[in-house]
Design a protein around this motif. Sequence first.
Motif, PDB file in Angstrom:
ATOM      1  N   ASP A 156       0.833  -1.205   0.000  1.00 55.86           N
ATOM      2  CA  ASP A 156       0.000   0.000   0.000  1.00 55.86           C
ATOM      3  C   ASP A 156       0.865   1.251   0.000  1.00 55.86           C
ATOM      4  OD1 ASP A 156      -2.152  -1.649   0.057  1.00 55.86           O
ATOM      5  OD2 ASP A 156      -2.490  -1.481   2.219  1.00 55.86           O
ATOM      6  N   LEU A 157       1.954   1.189   0.757  1.00 56.00           N
ATOM      7  CA  LEU A 157       2.835   2.336   0.846  1.00 56.00           C
ATOM      8  C   LEU A 157       3.528   2.590  -0.494  1.00 56.00           C
ATOM      9  CD1 LEU A 157       3.273   4.297   3.021  1.00 56.00           C
ATOM     10  CD2 LEU A 157       5.166   2.939   3.914  1.00 56.00           C
ATOM     11  N   ALA A 160       1.030   4.266  -2.688  1.00 62.61           N
ATOM     12  CA  ALA A 160       0.884   5.665  -2.295  1.00 62.61           C
ATOM     13  C   ALA A 160       2.087   6.498  -2.734  1.00 62.61           C
ATOM     14  CB  ALA A 160       0.694   5.757  -0.784  1.00 62.61           C
ATOM     15  N   GLY A 163       1.978   6.842  -6.482  1.00 65.98           N
ATOM     16  CA  GLY A 163       0.870   7.722  -6.845  1.00 65.98           C
ATOM     17  C   GLY A 163       1.197   9.173  -6.573  1.00 65.98           C
ATOM     18  N   LEU A 164       1.795   9.431  -5.434  1.00 59.80           N
ATOM     19  CA  LEU A 164       2.126  10.812  -5.087  1.00 59.80           C
ATOM     20  C   LEU A 164       3.127  11.407  -6.068  1.00 59.80           C
ATOM     21  CD1 LEU A 164       1.982  13.254  -3.388  1.00 59.80           C
ATOM     22  CD2 LEU A 164       3.457  12.191  -1.682  1.00 59.80           C
ATOM     23  N   LEU A 168       2.185  14.481  -8.608  1.00 63.02           N
ATOM     24  CA  LEU A 168       2.940  15.733  -8.580  1.00 63.02           C
ATOM     25  C   LEU A 168       3.584  15.990  -9.933  1.00 63.02           C
ATOM     26  CD1 LEU A 168       4.605  15.529  -5.044  1.00 63.02           C
ATOM     27  CD2 LEU A 168       2.669  16.950  -5.775  1.00 63.02           C
ATOM     28  N   ALA A 192       5.926  18.134   0.174  1.00 62.70           N
ATOM     29  CA  ALA A 192       4.722  17.308   0.108  1.00 62.70           C
ATOM     30  C   ALA A 192       4.978  15.940   0.730  1.00 62.70           C
ATOM     31  CB  ALA A 192       4.272  17.154  -1.345  1.00 62.70           C
ATOM     32  N   ALA A 195       5.372  16.151   4.455  1.00 67.10           N
ATOM     33  CA  ALA A 195       4.127  16.416   5.166  1.00 67.10           C
ATOM     34  C   ALA A 195       3.278  15.170   5.325  1.00 67.10           C
ATOM     35  CB  ALA A 195       3.330  17.497   4.435  1.00 67.10           C
ATOM     36  N   ILE A 196       3.343  14.289   4.367  1.00 61.65           N
ATOM     37  CA  ILE A 196       2.381  13.179   4.364  1.00 61.65           C
ATOM     38  C   ILE A 196       3.004  11.845   4.750  1.00 61.65           C
ATOM     39  CG2 ILE A 196       2.573  12.306   2.001  1.00 61.65           C
ATOM     40  CD1 ILE A 196      -0.441  12.388   1.821  1.00 61.65           C
ATOM     41  N   PRO A 198       4.787   8.967   6.740  1.00 61.04           N
ATOM     42  CA  PRO A 198       4.962   8.650   8.161  1.00 61.04           C
ATOM     43  C   PRO A 198       6.417   8.824   8.561  1.00 61.04           C
ATOM     44  CG  PRO A 198       3.826   6.869   7.006  1.00 61.04           C
ATOM     45  CD  PRO A 198       4.289   7.836   5.977  1.00 61.04           C
TER      46      PRO A 198
ATOM     47  N   LEU B 157       0.434  19.701   2.881  1.00 62.34           N
ATOM     48  CA  LEU B 157      -0.419  18.523   2.987  1.00 62.34           C
ATOM     49  C   LEU B 157      -1.488  18.519   1.896  1.00 62.34           C
ATOM     50  CD1 LEU B 157      -0.245  16.143   4.755  1.00 62.34           C
ATOM     51  CD2 LEU B 157      -1.751  17.239   6.427  1.00 62.34           C
ATOM     52  N   ALA B 160       0.199  17.398  -1.222  1.00 60.13           N
ATOM     53  CA  ALA B 160       0.425  15.957  -1.165  1.00 60.13           C
ATOM     54  C   ALA B 160      -0.876  15.193  -1.384  1.00 60.13           C
ATOM     55  CB  ALA B 160       1.047  15.581   0.171  1.00 60.13           C
ATOM     56  N   GLY B 161      -1.948  15.641  -0.706  1.00 56.30           N
ATOM     57  CA  GLY B 161      -3.220  14.942  -0.826  1.00 56.30           C
ATOM     58  C   GLY B 161      -3.756  14.978  -2.243  1.00 56.30           C
ATOM     59  N   LEU B 164      -1.504  12.864  -4.585  1.00 50.26           N
ATOM     60  CA  LEU B 164      -1.754  11.428  -4.432  1.00 50.26           C
ATOM     61  C   LEU B 164      -3.020  11.011  -5.174  1.00 50.26           C
ATOM     62  CD1 LEU B 164      -1.216   8.703  -3.380  1.00 50.26           C
ATOM     63  CD2 LEU B 164      -2.054   9.376  -1.127  1.00 50.26           C
ATOM     64  N   ALA B 191      -6.575   2.242   0.898  1.00 48.97           N
ATOM     65  CA  ALA B 191      -5.403   1.625   1.511  1.00 48.97           C
ATOM     66  C   ALA B 191      -4.174   2.514   1.334  1.00 48.97           C
ATOM     67  CB  ALA B 191      -5.158   0.254   0.890  1.00 48.97           C
ATOM     68  N   ALA B 192      -4.049   3.096   0.155  1.00 50.45           N
ATOM     69  CA  ALA B 192      -2.888   3.948  -0.106  1.00 50.45           C
ATOM     70  C   ALA B 192      -2.903   5.157   0.828  1.00 50.45           C
ATOM     71  CB  ALA B 192      -2.890   4.402  -1.569  1.00 50.45           C
ATOM     72  N   ALA B 195      -2.188   4.211   4.369  1.00 46.09           N
ATOM     73  CA  ALA B 195      -0.801   3.830   4.635  1.00 46.09           C
ATOM     74  C   ALA B 195       0.102   5.050   4.777  1.00 46.09           C
ATOM     75  CB  ALA B 195      -0.286   2.937   3.500  1.00 46.09           C
ATOM     76  N   ILE B 196      -0.214   6.104   4.073  1.00 50.53           N
ATOM     77  CA  ILE B 196       0.728   7.221   4.010  1.00 50.53           C
ATOM     78  C   ILE B 196       0.282   8.436   4.821  1.00 50.53           C
ATOM     79  CG2 ILE B 196      -0.117   8.530   2.030  1.00 50.53           C
ATOM     80  CD1 ILE B 196       2.707   8.591   0.954  1.00 50.53           C
ATOM     81  N   LEU B 197      -1.014   8.564   5.037  1.00 51.34           N
ATOM     82  CA  LEU B 197      -1.515   9.774   5.692  1.00 51.34           C
ATOM     83  C   LEU B 197      -1.258   9.721   7.200  1.00 51.34           C
ATOM     84  CD1 LEU B 197      -3.032  12.270   4.577  1.00 51.34           C
ATOM     85  CD2 LEU B 197      -5.150  11.189   5.318  1.00 51.34           C
ATOM     86  N   PRO B 198      -0.744  10.803   7.767  1.00 56.85           N
ATOM     87  CA  PRO B 198      -0.492  10.807   9.212  1.00 56.85           C
ATOM     88  C   PRO B 198      -1.776  10.510   9.977  1.00 56.85           C
ATOM     89  CG  PRO B 198       0.312  12.833   8.167  1.00 56.85           C
ATOM     90  CD  PRO B 198      -0.441  12.086   7.142  1.00 56.85           C
TER      91      PRO B 198
END
Lengths: 201, 201
Positions: A156-157, A160, A163-164, A168, A192, A195-196, A198, B157, B160-161, B164, B191-192, B195-198
């Motif tokens: 999943d990571l 992500a 995708g990010l 971008l 970016a 910020a997102i 982990p 953020l 990034a959002g 993504l 899921a993505a 997994a990545i969002l704080p």
Amino acid sequence: MTATATRSTYHHGDLRAALVTAANAMLEEGQPLSLRALARRAGVSPTALYRHFADKEALESALAVQGMRDLFADLTAGRPGRNGTAGPAMPSTRKEVIELGVRYVRFALRRPELFKLMFGRECDVENDERVRAAAALHDHLAAVMAQVFPDANADDLATAGWGLAHGLAFLHLDGKLPKDKPRAVDRRVRAAYAAILPTTN
Amino acid sequence: MTATATRSTYHHGDLRAALVTAANAMLEEGQPLSLRALARRAGVSPTALYRHFADKEALESALAVQGMRDLFADLTAGRPGRNGTAGPAMPSTRKEVIELGVRYVRFALRRPELFKLMFGRECDVENDERVRAAAALHDHLAAVMAQVFPDANADDLATAGWGLAHGLAFLHLDGKLPKDKPRAVDRRVRAAYAAILPTTN
DNA sequence: GTGCTATGTTTGCAGTGTTAACTTCGCACC
DNA sequence: GGTGCGAAGTTAACACTGCAAACATAGCAC
């Protein structure tokens, strides 16, 4: 100029390679990829191309595949074998994962037309070579993620993270995010991700 | 059929609107947007269009702008005024932010050709209406992020959002991520993000 | 009623990808 | 070492594209 040298022999020698080279040059210059212009550039008749490619899409597919290889090399190269492994070391820190994203966007902005060709078209077939290249990229990224974020779902990571970077890249390409100097773009990408993404442990 | 009704009057009445409608229908059907086919469909001569649009790009731009409005409405609608504010409430939880991404990707997959038209082209001008629409989207998202993640940099953020969601949309559109049923895509997007969002504290 | 002008039409041009029929020529074979 | 075969390149033509220029129609103000 390039390879427009009016050849003397009837047969070209290696027209296929010449076409690919010329096509890449045209993309690099931002010219629309027209088969006739391409043929003119290679110093050959408009339809000679069809001896080497089924149609325009086949040519574009060839360019895209090479582009995928270049991108992959770009992403995996540059950090000579650290941490004991043979060959280039995989990113092992959060920071290095972010730099992966930076490189991805840089590639897109450095070769925009090629990048659009690689991604901006639906690749038709299911088992296309391009699809496999995409899967390879995803897998590589998942391996990286598993190493850097052992507690998270690497797959999943990876989705992500890819995708990010991809988003971008396209938002910058299409002018939806301010198109400033490369440095500023780098900064925005880093920000970016920072910020997102982990934080490790 | 559609609006192909052979009209009796010489003048059409509201050709501009009819063209936009027909064009949207063609996009919806996945047909390549050709001005001649469009004219045929509207029951009008091939060049009548030029009385209402400077060129093909102007028409596409009009479609794209309307598409941006639709997308924006799609993202902001559906959750009737909660938490005391007038109008639709802004997402206020991490989960709702994720659903924003899901909706974005859904929109792209539901109207793929329109979505590509909205984003897949470089919008030429600096102060284009499309650029402003993009900025509006970014601002809205930043406001949401500021509310949900008060400790983070809302602007980064938001970038990034959006990035993504945008990347996942295009990767799905172009077949780089498996093109399964909508439900499965929804799951992958969730899921993505998850997994990545704080996490909120 | 008379023009003016916005709207639609016809014609035509330059460019596109692609196919079919034809020409050239390198190379294997007897 | 000539002979033929097939790969590689050419020419001509087709259907399509976006678009500009000249022309036709008709609604509307005066």
